[in-house]
Design a protein around this motif. Structure first.
Motif, PDB file in Angstrom:
ATOM      1  N   VAL A  96       6.437  -4.717   5.567  1.00  0.00           N
ATOM      2  CA  VAL A  96       6.557  -3.537   4.712  1.00  0.00           C
ATOM      3  C   VAL A  96       6.592  -3.920   3.240  1.00  0.00           C
ATOM      4  O   VAL A  96       7.268  -4.878   2.837  1.00  0.00           O
ATOM      5  CB  VAL A  96       7.829  -2.737   5.071  1.00  0.00           C
ATOM      6  CG1 VAL A  96       7.859  -1.413   4.297  1.00  0.00           C
ATOM      7  CG2 VAL A  96       7.906  -2.469   6.584  1.00  0.00           C
ATOM      8  N   GLY A  97       5.881  -3.129   2.437  1.00  0.00           N
ATOM      9  CA  GLY A  97       5.946  -3.232   0.992  1.00  0.00           C
ATOM     10  C   GLY A  97       6.408  -1.908   0.406  1.00  0.00           C
ATOM     11  O   GLY A  97       5.898  -0.850   0.786  1.00  0.00           O
ATOM     12  N   ILE A 148       3.453   6.687   4.709  1.00  0.00           N
ATOM     13  CA  ILE A 148       3.549   5.327   5.238  1.00  0.00           C
ATOM     14  C   ILE A 148       2.166   4.937   5.742  1.00  0.00           C
ATOM     15  O   ILE A 148       1.676   5.512   6.725  1.00  0.00           O
ATOM     16  CB  ILE A 148       4.571   5.221   6.394  1.00  0.00           C
ATOM     17  CG1 ILE A 148       5.937   5.752   5.970  1.00  0.00           C
ATOM     18  CG2 ILE A 148       4.673   3.773   6.861  1.00  0.00           C
ATOM     19  CD1 ILE A 148       6.958   5.767   7.104  1.00  0.00           C
ATOM     20  N   ASP A 149       1.547   3.975   5.075  1.00  0.00           N
ATOM     21  CA  ASP A 149       0.238   3.497   5.521  1.00  0.00           C
ATOM     22  C   ASP A 149       0.429   2.259   6.382  1.00  0.00           C
ATOM     23  O   ASP A 149       0.806   1.200   5.884  1.00  0.00           O
ATOM     24  CB  ASP A 149      -0.661   3.187   4.332  1.00  0.00           C
ATOM     25  CG  ASP A 149      -2.033   2.680   4.769  1.00  0.00           C
ATOM     26  OD1 ASP A 149      -2.444   3.026   5.895  1.00  0.00           O
ATOM     27  OD2 ASP A 149      -2.661   1.937   4.004  1.00  0.00           O
ATOM     28  N   MET A 150       0.154   2.388   7.676  1.00  0.00           N
ATOM     29  CA  MET A 150       0.309   1.286   8.622  1.00  0.00           C
ATOM     30  C   MET A 150      -1.026   0.627   8.945  1.00  0.00           C
ATOM     31  O   MET A 150      -1.107  -0.228   9.830  1.00  0.00           O
ATOM     32  CB  MET A 150       1.018   1.779   9.886  1.00  0.00           C
ATOM     33  CG  MET A 150       2.362   2.436   9.585  1.00  0.00           C
ATOM     34  SD  MET A 150       3.374   2.849  11.016  1.00  0.00           S
ATOM     35  CE  MET A 150       4.026   1.215  11.447  1.00  0.00           C
ATOM     36  N   GLN A 210       0.840  -5.648   2.800  1.00  0.00           N
ATOM     37  CA  GLN A 210      -0.560  -5.929   3.100  1.00  0.00           C
ATOM     38  C   GLN A 210      -0.884  -7.408   2.897  1.00  0.00           C
ATOM     39  O   GLN A 210      -1.680  -7.985   3.652  1.00  0.00           O
ATOM     40  CB  GLN A 210      -1.475  -5.061   2.233  1.00  0.00           C
ATOM     41  CG  GLN A 210      -1.370  -3.564   2.500  1.00  0.00           C
ATOM     42  CD  GLN A 210      -1.864  -3.160   3.874  1.00  0.00           C
ATOM     43  OE1 GLN A 210      -2.444  -3.963   4.609  1.00  0.00           O
ATOM     44  NE2 GLN A 210      -1.655  -1.899   4.234  1.00  0.00           N
ATOM     45  N   THR A 211      -0.284  -8.029   1.891  1.00  0.00           N
ATOM     46  CA  THR A 211      -0.492  -9.460   1.680  1.00  0.00           C
ATOM     47  C   THR A 211       0.012 -10.250   2.890  1.00  0.00           C
ATOM     48  O   THR A 211      -0.648 -11.191   3.353  1.00  0.00           O
ATOM     49  CB  THR A 211       0.228  -9.921   0.408  1.00  0.00           C
ATOM     50  OG1 THR A 211      -0.373  -9.274  -0.727  1.00  0.00           O
ATOM     51  CG2 THR A 211       0.134 -11.428   0.224  1.00  0.00           C
ATOM     52  N   ALA A 212       1.178  -9.871   3.405  1.00  0.00           N
ATOM     53  CA  ALA A 212       1.710 -10.532   4.600  1.00  0.00           C
ATOM     54  C   ALA A 212       0.782 -10.342   5.795  1.00  0.00           C
ATOM     55  O   ALA A 212       0.579 -11.264   6.597  1.00  0.00           O
ATOM     56  CB  ALA A 212       3.106  -9.999   4.926  1.00  0.00           C
ATOM     57  N   ASP A 252       3.613   0.589   2.271  1.00  0.00           N
ATOM     58  CA  ASP A 252       2.562  -0.032   3.079  1.00  0.00           C
ATOM     59  C   ASP A 252       3.281  -0.807   4.183  1.00  0.00           C
ATOM     60  O   ASP A 252       4.194  -1.587   3.910  1.00  0.00           O
ATOM     61  CB  ASP A 252       1.625  -0.914   2.268  1.00  0.00           C
ATOM     62  CG  ASP A 252       2.332  -1.922   1.365  1.00  0.00           C
ATOM     63  OD1 ASP A 252       2.981  -1.475   0.398  1.00  0.00           O
ATOM     64  OD2 ASP A 252       2.230  -3.139   1.621  1.00  0.00           O
ATOM     65  N   ALA A 253       2.872  -0.563   5.427  1.00  0.00           N
ATOM     66  CA  ALA A 253       3.595  -1.115   6.575  1.00  0.00           C
ATOM     67  C   ALA A 253       2.631  -1.537   7.676  1.00  0.00           C
ATOM     68  O   ALA A 253       2.692  -1.036   8.804  1.00  0.00           O
ATOM     69  CB  ALA A 253       4.597  -0.088   7.105  1.00  0.00           C
ATOM     70  N   PRO A 254       1.710  -2.474   7.369  1.00  0.00           N
ATOM     71  CA  PRO A 254       0.765  -2.922   8.394  1.00  0.00           C
ATOM     72  C   PRO A 254       1.486  -3.627   9.542  1.00  0.00           C
ATOM     73  O   PRO A 254       2.614  -4.103   9.390  1.00  0.00           O
ATOM     74  CB  PRO A 254      -0.149  -3.880   7.628  1.00  0.00           C
ATOM     75  CG  PRO A 254       0.684  -4.362   6.482  1.00  0.00           C
ATOM     76  CD  PRO A 254       1.545  -3.205   6.104  1.00  0.00           C
ATOM     77  N   VAL A 255       0.818  -3.682  10.678  1.00  0.00           N
ATOM     78  CA  VAL A 255       1.460  -4.165  11.900  1.00  0.00           C
ATOM     79  C   VAL A 255       0.679  -5.316  12.518  1.00  0.00           C
ATOM     80  O   VAL A 255      -0.509  -5.502  12.272  1.00  0.00           O
ATOM     81  CB  VAL A 255       1.585  -3.027  12.940  1.00  0.00           C
ATOM     82  CG1 VAL A 255       2.326  -1.840  12.349  1.00  0.00           C
ATOM     83  CG2 VAL A 255       0.218  -2.578  13.465  1.00  0.00           C
TER      84      VAL A 255
END
Length: 291
Positions: A135-136, A90-92, A166-168, A116-119
């Protein structure tokens, strides 16, 4: 669960704390003095990303930029070398959507899953386990990871396939960056016009201009508290992703580009490692104020 966590910065430290507090066993890499307490709380410090992957069922990354993620995943003694079938990465971090799709494909080729789960939410959201997580990835993998993500965040959305999280996040950073610049301009205007910026901010919080940025970052601007937080240097990186993507998509993002240039000037002034609310200092310098 046995969880690996790599990237123990301002955001990563409290995120890892929540996982330990929930009873999970954490394998850690790159433990430095500010994150030493995680070992005292039960985390295990290991010498490489490969060792973390070997010891873990789920490996979480919270790193500054795309090259950092690529090195940790695929460099010598990287995560990929320690993976076995069925594990989850899980890449945050907040990185390139295009690179994310490539990374996901390479991890899935090893028989593993990738999200992919950026915050969003900054250090305050990380400390309060109240992050927004975008999340993607595949629905089944998201459902598997959701209990872990819920220990770190509250508003958790599966946006789409790998790269869409990541786009979000890039879209989020456009909105936040432009909002910070707008609040900074408004408070600078108020000050130069002879009004008390603190009182102007208080008044605006009761109207349509109210926002979390005005609430949190406006207060930082008024009180001159610019310790990060989220660094201008990292936010500039996110807006660069937006501007580069706009070029590839042949679309105009003029305000995102202008805010990126303002952040370039802030970094040139030596403010790159200050909180992004310190952007007001660059506008003040343009207005002729010293400092």
């Amino acid at each position: 669960m046995n969880i690996g966590f790599i990237g123990l910065g301002v955001m990563g430290r409290p995120m890892a704390e929540h996982l330990i507090a929930a009873g999970h066993t954490l394998a850690l890499h790159r433990v430095k003095d500010p994150s030493r307490h995680l070992v005292e709380q039960g985390g295990k410090s290991l010498g490489s990303a490969r060792a973390v992957a070997e010891a873990s069922d789920v490996i979480i990354l919270m790193l500054p930029d795309t090259p950092d993620v690529e090195t940790v995943l695929f460099g010598p003694d990287g995560v990929a070398e320690g993976l076995s079938r069925g594990k989850l990465v899980i890449d945050m971090s907040s990185i390139s959507p295009v690179a994310t799709k490539d990374f996901a494909g390479r991890i899935e080729a090893l028989g593993c899953d990738y999200l992919d789960a950026p915050v969003s939410g900054g250090d305050v959201g990380a400390k309060n386990a109240a992050l927004t997580i975008m999340v993607g990835g595949k629905r089944a993998v998201f459902d598997k990871a959701l209990p872990l993500l819920q220990l770190m965040g509250k508003n958790i959305t599966l946006v789409g396939d790998n790269g869409d999280g990541q786009t979000a996040k890039v879209a989020n950073q456009i909105i936040v960056g432009l909002n910070i610049a707008a609040v900074a301009e408004a408070l600078l205007f108020a000050s130069k016009a002879g009004a008390d910026p603190a009182k102007v901010r208080e008044a605006l919080m009761g109207g349509f201009a109210a926002s979390r940025v005005l609430e949190v970052h406006g207060e930082r601007m008024v009180k001159r508290t610019f310790d990060p937080g989220f660094r201008i240097r990292l936010h500039r990186k996110d807006l660069s992703l937006a501007v580069d993507a706009a070029k590839a998509l042949n679309i105009a993002l003029p305000n995102a580009a202008a805010t990126q240039q303002l952040m370039n000037a802030a970094i040139a002034r030596g403010d790159g490692d200050r909180d992004h609310s310190a952007l007001i200092q660059t506008l003040e310098a343009l207005a002729g104020d010293p400092g």
